[in-house]
Design a protein around this motif. Structure first.
Motif, PDB file in Angstrom:
ATOM      1  N   GLY A 214     -33.481 -51.147 -23.619  1.00 60.81           N
ATOM      2  CA  GLY A 214     -34.904 -51.402 -23.434  1.00 60.81           C
ATOM      3  C   GLY A 214     -35.584 -52.030 -24.618  1.00 60.81           C
ATOM      4  N   SER A 215     -36.408 -51.248 -25.331  1.00 60.57           N
ATOM      5  CA  SER A 215     -37.237 -51.808 -26.395  1.00 60.57           C
ATOM      6  C   SER A 215     -36.420 -52.285 -27.586  1.00 60.57           C
ATOM      7  CB  SER A 215     -38.270 -50.778 -26.856  1.00 60.57           C
ATOM      8  OG  SER A 215     -37.647 -49.577 -27.265  1.00 60.57           O
ATOM      9  N   ASN A 216     -35.148 -51.955 -27.642  1.00 59.44           N
ATOM     10  CA  ASN A 216     -34.289 -52.416 -28.732  1.00 59.44           C
ATOM     11  C   ASN A 216     -33.623 -53.755 -28.433  1.00 59.44           C
ATOM     12  OD1 ASN A 216     -34.022 -50.355 -31.077  1.00 59.44           O
ATOM     13  ND2 ASN A 216     -34.130 -49.131 -29.220  1.00 59.44           N
ATOM     14  N   GLY A 217     -34.200 -54.518 -27.536  1.00 60.39           N
ATOM     15  CA  GLY A 217     -33.728 -55.885 -27.395  1.00 60.39           C
ATOM     16  C   GLY A 217     -33.399 -56.374 -26.015  1.00 60.39           C
ATOM     17  N   VAL A 218     -33.628 -55.566 -24.958  1.00 62.11           N
ATOM     18  CA  VAL A 218     -33.324 -55.988 -23.586  1.00 62.11           C
ATOM     19  C   VAL A 218     -31.918 -56.605 -23.545  1.00 62.11           C
ATOM     20  CG1 VAL A 218     -34.213 -57.131 -21.521  1.00 62.11           C
ATOM     21  CG2 VAL A 218     -35.793 -56.439 -23.310  1.00 62.11           C
ATOM     22  N   ILE A 219     -30.943 -55.817 -23.935  1.00 58.33           N
ATOM     23  CA  ILE A 219     -29.560 -56.290 -23.980  1.00 58.33           C
ATOM     24  C   ILE A 219     -28.884 -55.981 -22.652  1.00 58.33           C
ATOM     25  CG2 ILE A 219     -27.323 -56.057 -25.133  1.00 58.33           C
ATOM     26  CD1 ILE A 219     -29.003 -55.122 -27.629  1.00 58.33           C
ATOM     27  N   PRO A 350     -37.536 -73.593 -32.639  1.00 57.38           N
ATOM     28  CA  PRO A 350     -36.350 -73.154 -33.381  1.00 57.38           C
ATOM     29  C   PRO A 350     -36.404 -71.693 -33.805  1.00 57.38           C
ATOM     30  CG  PRO A 350     -37.724 -74.623 -34.710  1.00 57.38           C
ATOM     31  CD  PRO A 350     -38.250 -74.690 -33.324  1.00 57.38           C
ATOM     32  N   VAL A 351     -37.586 -71.099 -33.811  1.00 59.90           N
ATOM     33  CA  VAL A 351     -37.711 -69.698 -34.189  1.00 59.90           C
ATOM     34  C   VAL A 351     -37.137 -68.774 -33.117  1.00 59.90           C
ATOM     35  CG1 VAL A 351     -39.992 -69.268 -33.185  1.00 59.90           C
ATOM     36  CG2 VAL A 351     -39.299 -68.046 -35.266  1.00 59.90           C
ATOM     37  N   VAL A 352     -36.959 -69.290 -31.892  1.00 61.01           N
ATOM     38  CA  VAL A 352     -36.385 -68.487 -30.803  1.00 61.01           C
ATOM     39  C   VAL A 352     -34.868 -68.616 -30.870  1.00 61.01           C
ATOM     40  CG1 VAL A 352     -36.280 -68.100 -28.310  1.00 61.01           C
ATOM     41  CG2 VAL A 352     -38.435 -68.825 -29.372  1.00 61.01           C
ATOM     42  N   ALA A 360     -37.258 -58.936 -13.960  1.00 62.22           N
ATOM     43  CA  ALA A 360     -38.531 -59.216 -14.645  1.00 62.22           C
ATOM     44  C   ALA A 360     -38.534 -58.503 -15.996  1.00 62.22           C
ATOM     45  CB  ALA A 360     -39.705 -58.754 -13.793  1.00 62.22           C
ATOM     46  N   PHE A 361     -37.389 -58.616 -16.713  1.00 58.99           N
ATOM     47  CA  PHE A 361     -37.190 -57.877 -17.953  1.00 58.99           C
ATOM     48  C   PHE A 361     -36.436 -58.770 -18.937  1.00 58.99           C
ATOM     49  CE2 PHE A 361     -35.462 -53.536 -19.663  1.00 58.99           C
ATOM     50  CZ  PHE A 361     -36.468 -53.497 -20.604  1.00 58.99           C
ATOM     51  N   TYR A 362     -37.141 -59.258 -19.994  1.00 60.34           N
ATOM     52  CA  TYR A 362     -36.557 -60.253 -20.898  1.00 60.34           C
ATOM     53  C   TYR A 362     -36.928 -59.956 -22.349  1.00 60.34           C
ATOM     54  CZ  TYR A 362     -35.713 -62.619 -16.556  1.00 60.34           C
ATOM     55  OH  TYR A 362     -35.275 -62.896 -15.285  1.00 60.34           O
ATOM     56  N   ALA A 363     -36.141 -60.553 -23.238  1.00 67.93           N
ATOM     57  CA  ALA A 363     -36.433 -60.469 -24.668  1.00 67.93           C
ATOM     58  C   ALA A 363     -36.287 -61.845 -25.284  1.00 67.93           C
ATOM     59  CB  ALA A 363     -35.505 -59.484 -25.366  1.00 67.93           C
ATOM     60  N   LEU A 364     -37.172 -62.136 -26.212  1.00 73.14           N
ATOM     61  CA  LEU A 364     -37.019 -63.276 -27.112  1.00 73.14           C
ATOM     62  C   LEU A 364     -36.670 -62.705 -28.472  1.00 73.14           C
ATOM     63  CD1 LEU A 364     -38.662 -64.599 -24.780  1.00 73.14           C
ATOM     64  CD2 LEU A 364     -39.869 -65.910 -26.529  1.00 73.14           C
ATOM     65  N   LEU A 408     -39.565 -59.843 -29.037  1.00 71.68           N
ATOM     66  CA  LEU A 408     -40.703 -59.810 -28.132  1.00 71.68           C
ATOM     67  C   LEU A 408     -40.174 -59.462 -26.742  1.00 71.68           C
ATOM     68  CD1 LEU A 408     -42.730 -63.018 -29.127  1.00 71.68           C
ATOM     69  CD2 LEU A 408     -43.205 -60.645 -29.784  1.00 71.68           C
ATOM     70  N   VAL A 409     -40.743 -58.425 -26.128  1.00 69.02           N
ATOM     71  CA  VAL A 409     -40.311 -57.990 -24.801  1.00 69.02           C
ATOM     72  C   VAL A 409     -41.251 -58.588 -23.759  1.00 69.02           C
ATOM     73  CG1 VAL A 409     -39.918 -56.030 -23.278  1.00 69.02           C
ATOM     74  CG2 VAL A 409     -39.337 -55.855 -25.708  1.00 69.02           C
ATOM     75  N   VAL A 410     -40.701 -59.445 -22.921  1.00 69.45           N
ATOM     76  CA  VAL A 410     -41.465 -60.087 -21.844  1.00 69.45           C
ATOM     77  C   VAL A 410     -41.101 -59.386 -20.543  1.00 69.45           C
ATOM     78  CG1 VAL A 410     -41.997 -62.242 -20.650  1.00 69.45           C
ATOM     79  CG2 VAL A 410     -41.421 -62.275 -23.100  1.00 69.45           C
ATOM     80  N   ALA A 411     -42.030 -58.579 -20.037  1.00 69.00           N
ATOM     81  CA  ALA A 411     -41.782 -57.776 -18.841  1.00 69.00           C
ATOM     82  C   ALA A 411     -43.087 -57.671 -18.057  1.00 69.00           C
ATOM     83  CB  ALA A 411     -41.255 -56.395 -19.224  1.00 69.00           C
TER      84      ALA A 411
END
Length: 441
Positions: A214-219, A350-352, A360-364, A408-411
């Motif tokens: 979860g909050s540790n990177g949406v792995i 480039p920072v990404v 509907a659960f993503y991380a940058l 950044l968690v995009v959810a």
């Protein structure tokens, strides 16, 4: 004194130093938008803390909570209650077990994990439990002990005994020194089996795992890993607990990640999306074949607010909304759109360093250099000046995003429209560009 100043003077905000805080004072929500005291709106791209699946102000939930408050605002958990029965039956029907499940309701996700820990020890007669290092299971005593990352540290040295941590796959920054997903899975499972053998698998009650970190990177674990963990548990008589506090109730396009991945645990902990966060509610789903143990043995836990009437009424209304609006199916249909829209940010910025996720659960994951993968903000440390600047830029652009270290968690709420999501991505892009220019040069 303004309300914002009053808040800063008297309210302690979780996990951060208080002095630098300067978020907006929000007073209203509607759909995917938050509004501050001056009427400015902010797109809620993280559903609060990956919880507000139905967005703000959903009329079905507002009505259900008001009607329940007018009927019965509290009932002791030792009493039977109509809405508790109906919600427990609905959750059993959603569960991945053909025989169904029983539910123990808790006030939150951290307590759900605390109670799941008690259950697995009573059910197996074993004491040890394993959990991944890159995980968060809650902030109360035992769930903080299950947690593997730095939010565990403030609970030390009084952590609950018997918890052992292991490394799980993380393809972008492999702890197993490989860029091959199949090799990552093989090495991770070999590592887990070695840990088990050194701890004596006959002493291990359960393995706790977020099926998607979860909050540790949406792995998202590489193919075969969850299946391999299930096989290890079966081989040694160990229970498998899925912490679905974030992944449950449509976040991945199914009621539970267990259903999305086809890997069946023995217990599921849940919270957040069960009420779309309108009223605090969590719980433990225990498959029926295990729950029967408590027919003759006392349940080893309890809470004043277990199955609170307002909460279970909100839970029933949420499940009805998910079903009637077809939101689980909608998330699956929109998955490609979400992925394409976010991956476009990587092409532009480039920072990404990495974009990952599903449903509907993503991380940058943000980096200073893509070649070295140096994080934009160090792990297990306060936000770097660049990350602080990004958060300020996001507020200026009218976007709320959950941030953890360099992630950044995009959810977004499952109800978000395509045009709203694209607007959020564009606002996020402008904030990233500002930081790239001002903070990184």
């Amino acid at each position: 004194m303004s309300l914002k100043a009053l808040h800063k003077k008297h309210v302690l905000t979780p996990w951060v130093a208080q002095a630098p805080l300067n978020p907006p004072l929000v007073v209203r929500g509607e759909g995917v938008w938050l509004y501050d005291e001056e009427g400015r709106r902010y797109l809620d791209l993280s559903s609060g803390l990956v919880a507000l699946n139905l967005g703000h102000g959903h009329p079905r939930l507002v009505r259900a909570i008001a009607e329940q408050a007018a009927t019965l605002a509290y009932a002791a958990p030792s009493l039977f209650h109509d809405k508790r029965a109906l919600l427990a039956k609905a959750l059993s029907d959603l569960s991945p077990w053909p025989e169904g499940a029983r539910v123990f309701f808790t006030p939150s996700g951290t307590e759900a994990n605390e109670d799941a820990l008690k259950f697995v020890r009573h059910l197996t007669g074993r004491f040890k439990v394993l959990a991944a290092y890159r995980s968060f299971h809650g902030a109360t005593h035992a769930s903080a002990s299950l947690t593997g990352e730095n939010r565990r540290w403030p609970s030390e040295p009084g952590n609950a005994p018997g918890v052992v941590h292991f490394f799980a796959p993380y393809p972008y920054r492999s702890p197993f020194y490989t860029e091959d997903p199949k090799e990552e899975t093989a090495r991770a499972l070999d590592h887990l089996e070695r840990v088990l053998l050194h701890e004596d698998p006959k002493r291990v009650a359960a393995i706790f795992l977020e099926p998607v970190v979860g909050s540790n990177g949406v792995i998202v674990y590489p193919e075969g890993y969850l299946e391999g963990v299930r096989a290890l548990c079966d081989r040694h008589g160990i229970l498998l607990v899925f912490d679905e506090v974030m992944t449950g109730f449509g976040r991945l396009g199914a009621a539970f990640a267990a259903l999305r991945f086809g890997v069946v645990p023995d217990l599921i902990t849940f919270a957040k999306g069960v009420t779309s966060a309108y009223v605090p509610l969590g719980g433990v789903l225990v498959r029926e074949t295990l729950a029967r143990y408590f027919d003759e043995n006392p349940l080893p836990t309890g809470h004043t607010y277990s199955g609170h009437p307002l909460a279970v009424a909100a839970g029933l209304a949420s499940l009805e909304a998910y079903r009637e609006e077809g939101l689980f199916e909608r998330v699956l249909a929109m998955e490609g759109f979400f992925q394409e829209s976010l991956k476009a940010l990587k092409d532009r910025h480039p920072v990404v360093g990495d974009v990952r996720g599903l449903g509907a659960f993503y991380a940058l994951e943000l980096v200073r250099d893509r070649e070295t993968k140096e994080p934009l903000s160090p792990w297990h440390a306060p936000f770097s000046p660049a990350m602080q600047a990004l958060q300020k830029a996001l507020w200026q652009e009218g976007v709320y995003l959950l941030a953890k270290h360099n992630i950044l968690v995009v959810a977004p709420p499952l109800t978000i429209k395509e045009e709203e999501f694209l607007e959020g991505v564009e606002r996020l892009s402008r904030a990233l560009r500002q930081v790239e220019v001002e903070a990184l040069g």
